[in-house]
Design a protein around this motif. Sequence first.
Motif: not given
Length: 357
Positions: A103-121
Amino acid sequence: MSIEGFMATWRELAIEAGMQLFKASGVHRLAAPFTSGLGAILMFHRVRPDRGEAFAPNAGLEITPQFLDALLTHLAARGYDLLSLDAALDLLRGREAPARPFVVLTFDDGYRDLVEHALPVLERRRAPFAAYVTCGFADQTARLWWLEMEEALRRLSRVEVVVAGRRIVRACATAQEKREAFSYIYWAIRDGAEEQLLDVVARLAGEAGVDSHVLTADACLDWSGIAALARHELATIGAHSVTHARLAKLDAAEARREMADSRDFIEQKTGAAPKHFCYPVGDPTSAGAREFALATELGFESAVTTRPGMIFPEHRDYLHALPRLSVNGKHQSLAALDILLSGAPFAVMNRGRRVAA
């Protein structure tokens, strides 16, 4: 409602019925050995806590951090390898099937919550990921028109717009009326040109007092945030155009500029040219053969769509038209994830074709 809107509504109902059928029958488990392929590229947008709002028309683009964590735990338990995009492409180019699905994980658009909420996970799970950046969101020159429209309808009790000469008037006082108005206007403008779409939403935003620059600045990472993310060991930065325009709606020269300039701007801001591209919106009405050829011509190593499907060995010849599975906020369940990863729904949807490009 436009034909496109009617078809989209029908498709949603068909997908929901199909998911329920697979869940009840379990037939996807029997099909999986033949339909699951080598693995999948998962598509995410926003990761943030549930706000519990009655009017949330873009909820399909959101999952919670808790669900992301549960999803990664589940994938590990199911024996999936979490690969970077580059590692998955290397595997795909090879001639031997992998020992384990990936599985490859991809995140679109560049939202702040990628860093604030997803990145710690992601850090906790040591999960590599690709972040596709829209340059105009980083510097607030492009518009998150779907969020503008949501915020405008949240504030208004009645809407009146003109789309392609057609006057649309909708009550917009209750949450249900707002949901219906959003869906109706969304598909009416999705049917037409990019300029018309932006103009209609701008008029709604202006009437409601929505500041598009503030909204984008609040929602998206700026260039310093993107540059910092680019230095993260788990991250791969990809290009997602300059303005998030539906490229197939543009002339060839403009579409090429959107793609090439996004690559060049990201290189200027991060010090490294992105090797991978993501088509905005990414469905067949937004990206097709011309855009696939442009991505190849511009030297991108891969490009992803939003066309649903699994990754098969045949995709080594279609690296600029790769399918993805949307982890949809409306179906935040591990049971739904298992159905999708079986590949069975897409075998039906694509009439048995492994490549639908």
